[in-house]
Write an enzyme that holds these catalytic residues in place. Structure first.
Site, short mmCIF file in Angstrom:
data_model
loop_
_atom_site.label_atom_id
_atom_site.label_comp_id
_atom_site.label_asym_id
_atom_site.label_seq_id
_atom_site.Cartn_x
_atom_site.Cartn_y
_atom_site.Cartn_z
N LYS A 1 2.53 -10.69 -4.22
CA LYS A 1 3.38 -9.52 -3.95
C LYS A 1 4.85 -9.90 -3.95
O LYS A 1 5.70 -9.15 -4.42
CB LYS A 1 2.96 -8.89 -2.62
CG LYS A 1 1.56 -8.26 -2.71
CD LYS A 1 0.99 -7.97 -1.34
CE LYS A 1 -0.39 -7.32 -1.44
NZ LYS A 1 -1.09 -7.33 -0.15
N GLY B 1 0.76 -1.25 0.00
CA GLY B 1 0.00 0.00 0.00
C GLY B 1 0.78 1.29 0.00
O GLY B 1 1.29 1.73 -1.03
#
Lengths: 429, 429
Positions: free
Chosen positions: B205, B134
Site C-alpha cells: 500500500k 478500504g
C-alpha cells in the site's frame, strides 16, 4: 501550448497564497493540465497598497468588472469575500461563460443554490472546496469519494478560532475571556469575534456540508446555533473529569428521510480521534451507511492551506476545460428537505445544577426526569466548592430535545434549584 | 435510459458488498449517472456455492474470460485477488476497451505502471481507490485534492490486522501471541498471518501511496519493511510511559528530490490524532508543502467500506463514459525516482539495552553515540525487574540511519551490553 488565464478577485491573505502556489508550483501544475496557468488580472481594493508578493502592477485593477469582463479570462477565482455584491459579480461571470472557484462560505451558504443553478444553465463549473475546512478536501470527498454511499451523520470542528479558544482553555485552565484576548492578539480571532464565537461561521459551513451530504438544500435558517461564549473553565474541567473534551461541534444528522443540523459546544469522548483535534485545526467526521465512520483532519484556514484547495479546484476546472466537460458533473440536490421535529432529535446531555443542599432534592430532580421520559446514565451530587449549595452533575441517556426542553423548563420553576449552571450535548461516537 | 452493464470478477466478501450497494442504492446511484447500473455477469470460483446474497444464477460463470469478453459489458470490477493471472485478465479487458475498477493492492503495487500505461494507450479508466485503506478516499485525495501541492511526507496505518493486534496489546497488556490467536479466531488475521504481521501488505500500500504522492514510480523493492512479530508487551509499556503509542507505520518521506519509503513499528506521540486510531481502523497522514498536515481516517477493510470505494470509482467511470472522457485524466508518474541513501534518512530512535549493572557502562555507551554523531534526547538507567542486569532506555534526537546502524553494530561487539533488546523509530509529528 496556449496558457489558461485566470482572473483573481481579491489579493488578501488567501489571494496571495493562490498567486504563490500558481507561480511556485507552475511546473507541477502545467504538467498536469498540459499548458501554463497564468494569473491574468487581479481586482484589489487599493492598487497602491504595499504587498508582500511581487506582482506585475499592470495586472492590478480596482474594478472587479474589468476582471470579469476580460474576454481572455476563462476562470474567475473569487477570494474577496462579501455576499450581495459578490453574488452579482459571480452571476455575471457565469453569464459570460466563465468558471468559478470560490472560498466564500457566506456566499455559498446563503446563495449556493441560485449560483449552482445558474452554473448548470450556462454549463460552467462552480467549485468551492476552500469554503469549508480550508485545506481539507471534504467537499470533494462528499461529492465523489462517498458518491456511492448514503450519509447518516456529519460532525465537524469547522471553526478554527473557537477550537483554538477551547483547546487553550482545556490545556491551560484559562478563562474564555483571557484566551479570546490572546487569540485576538495573535490574529486567530477578529476584533469583533461574534461570527466565530457565536457559531455563525460554523453554521454556514454546516449548511454547505449538510446540503452535499444529504443531497437536499439546507438553508442557514435550518441550522440551530449556540456558540461558546458561555462556556466556563469549570465546564471544561467537569468534561475532562468525565472523560470528555469540550468542542464546538457542527452536527448534521439523518434518521430515515428526516434531517437536523445544529452547532453547539459538545462534550466529545476523549478516546475518539476528533477529541485530539486541537488549536486552529479542523476535522470532519462523516458516517455513511456503508463506509461507517471516517474522519478528515487538517488546517481549517490560513494562506497556503486554503490556497491549496483553491488551486486544486482550479486544476479540476482547467482539466474539464481541456476536455470540454465543464458544468456536466455538477451535483444538484434532488431530495425534498424534511426537517426533524424536536421530538425526533435524540442525544445525550450533560447538566450541571446548583441546588439547595438538603434532603429530598435529588429525589425530586430525578423524578422530574422520569416524568418526561428522560432516563439517566449517571447522577452525582457533591458539595459546591464555592458556596453553601450542592452541585448535581447529570449525564442522561439519549433523550428527545423536546423532552429535555420540558425538563429544563420545569427546573426553572423549581425553587430547590438555585441555578441551571450548564447544559451541553454529549457525543460518545 | 440504457443501463450500464458491469462485469464482476469475484464474489467474495467485497464482491458481495459491491452487489449490495449497487442494488440497494440504485436510486441514488442512477440519479447521479443518469441511467441504471446493472451487474451483468459475475465470475466465481464455484457456481454452486451457497451465498448470503441473492443473485440470478444465469449471471454466474466459472470462466472469467466470459465476463471479460462479453461485448455488452463496459466496466470490469475486479475483486478476485491474485496477481499474474489477474493481470492477464485486466490487460485483455483493457485491450477490449473496457474500464477497470479494482481493489487489488498486490496487483497495483507490482504491476500498476504496466496496467496504467496500457489504460492510457487504450483511453480507458483504471481506478483503484479500494486498494489502499478500504473506505478512506485517500487515492482520490492525493490525485485531486492535493493536485496543487507538493507532498513532503505520507504516514499511514494501512494494515488493520496489525493495528488490531497492537491496539489490543496496548489496551489489555496482552502478549503478541495471545492477541494474534484471538485475531485469527475473529477473522481479523489469516491462518498464515505473515503477509500482514511482517509488513508486506502495508509495504504494497505504501508503494501505491508513494507513487501517487511523489509522482514517481515507487517499486515494492524500494520499500524497507519490518513487521510487528518481535514487538513485546514490555516495549508497548515503555512506549506508553514515555507518552507514545506503538503503531505499524508506513512512512514515505521526501527531502528535496530524494524519497524514501519504509514500514516499521513506530512510537507515535499520544497527543497526535493518529495515536488514537485503534482496532482495525486505518489512517493516513499527508503532509504537503502548502496544505501542511492533514489526516484521513476510516475503516481499512470490510465488505461494505471497501465496496463503498469500489462503487464510488464505478460512478466516476460511468460519468466519464457518458461524457466520453475516460482515460483522459490519468496521472502518469513523470518524475525520475531518486532514493535517499542511509546517510540522508533521519529520524528519532528508541533503544532499550540490557547492560551489566556496573559503573562506567552508561558513560561508555553515551560516548559511542557521540562518536557516530548521534545526539541524545534522554537516557534513563534503571534496575531490570527480571534479572540482575540494568536497563538503559535511550531516545535519540534525529540521526541518520547510517550512523544509527553503525552505533548498533558497535553495540553488538561491546561486552558490557548483554542485549540490544529493542530499537524503534520514534515520530513526534
Amino acid at each position: 501550448m496556449k496558457p489558461v488565464k485566470v482572473g483573481l478577485l481579491g489579493l488578501g491573505t488567501v489571494g496571495t497564497g493562490v498567486v504563490r502556489i500558481v507561480e511556485g508550483n507552475q511546473e507541477d501544475l502545467s504538467s498536469q493540465v498540459g499548458s501554463p496557468i497564468l494569473i491574468g488580472k487581479v481586482a484589489v481594493k487599493n492598487i497602491d497598497k504595499l504587498r508582500n508578493i511581487e506582482i506585475d502592477p499592470s495586472k492590478l485593477t480596482e474594478d472587479p468588472w474589468e476582471v470579469i469582463r476580460d474576454p481572455e479570462i476563462d476562470v474567475i477565482v473569487e477570494v474577496m469575500g462579501g455576499i450581495e455584491q459578490t453574488k452579482e459579480y459571480i452571476l455575471e461571470a457565469l453569464n459570460l461563460g466563465k468558471h468559478i472557484v470560490t472560498a466564500n462560505k457566506d456566499l455559498m451558504a446563503l446563495h449556493g443554490s441560485e449560483i449552482l443553478a445558474k452554473a448548470q444553465e450556462k454549463q460552467c463549473d462552480v467549485f468551492y472546496e476552500a469554503s469549508v475546512a480550508g485545506g481539507i478536501p471534504i467537499i470533494r470527498t462528499l461529492i465523489e469519494g462517498f458518491s456511492s454511499d448514503r450519509i447518516i451523520k456529519i460532525m465537524g470542528i469547522v471553526n478554527g478560532t473557537t477550537n483554538y479558544i477551547l483547546t487553550k482553555m482545556s490545556q491551560e485552565g484559562a478563562s474564555y475571556e483571557d484566551v479570546l484576548k490572546e487569540a485576538q492578539e495573535l490574529g486567530y480571532a477578529e476584533s469583533d469575534p461574534t461570527g466565530d464565537v457565536e457559531g455563525l461561521d460554523a453554521a454556514r459551513k454546516m449548511a454547505i456540508l449538510g446540503t452535499l451530504g444529504f443531497r437536499t438544500n439546507v438553508d442557514l435558517s435550518d441550522v440551530s446555533v449556540k456558540g461558546i461564549s458561555s462556556v466556563t473553565k469549570d465546564d471544561i474541567t467537569y468534561a475532562k473529569n468525565l472523560g470528555y473534551e469540550m468542542k464546538l461541534i457542527g452536527i448534521a444528522d439523518r434518521q430515515d428521510e428526516y434531517i437536523t443540523i445544529s452547532v453547539q459546544p459538545t462534550m466529545i469522548k476523549q478516546s475518539h480521534p476528533i477529541a485530539s483535534v486541537n488549536g486552529v485545526f479542523n476535522a470532519v467526521v462523516v458516517h455513511g451507511e456503508s463506509v461507517g465512520e471516517t474522519m478528515f483532519y487538517g488546517a481549517g484556514a490560513g494562506e497556503l492551506p486554503t490556497a491549496t484547495s483553491i488551486v486544486a479546484d482550479l486544476i479540476a476546472v482547467i482539466k474539464n476545460l481541456k476536455l470540454g466537460v465543464n458544468g456536466l458533473k455538477a451535483i444538484v440536490p434532488y431530495k425534498t428537505k424534511k426537517l426533524q421535529s424536536d421530538e425526533q432529535i435524540f442525544y445525550k446531555n450533560f447538566i450541571l445544577l446548583h441546588v439547595d443542599d438538603k434532603a429530598g432534592v435529588l429525589a425530586r430532580i430525578t423524578q422530574i426526569f422520569a416524568e418526561y421520559d428522560v432516563s439517566l446514565a449517571s447522577v452525582v451530587q457533591q458539595p459546591n466548592e464555592h458556596n453553601p449549595d450542592a452541585e448535581i452533575i447529570i449525564i442522561t441517556h439519549k433523550a428527545s430535545k423536546a423532552n429535555m426542553d420540558k425538563v429544563l423548563k420545569h427546573f426553572e420553576q423549581l425553587d430547590v434549584i438555585q441555578r441551571i449552571k450548564s447544559v451541553y450535548r454529549v457525543e460518545d461516537i
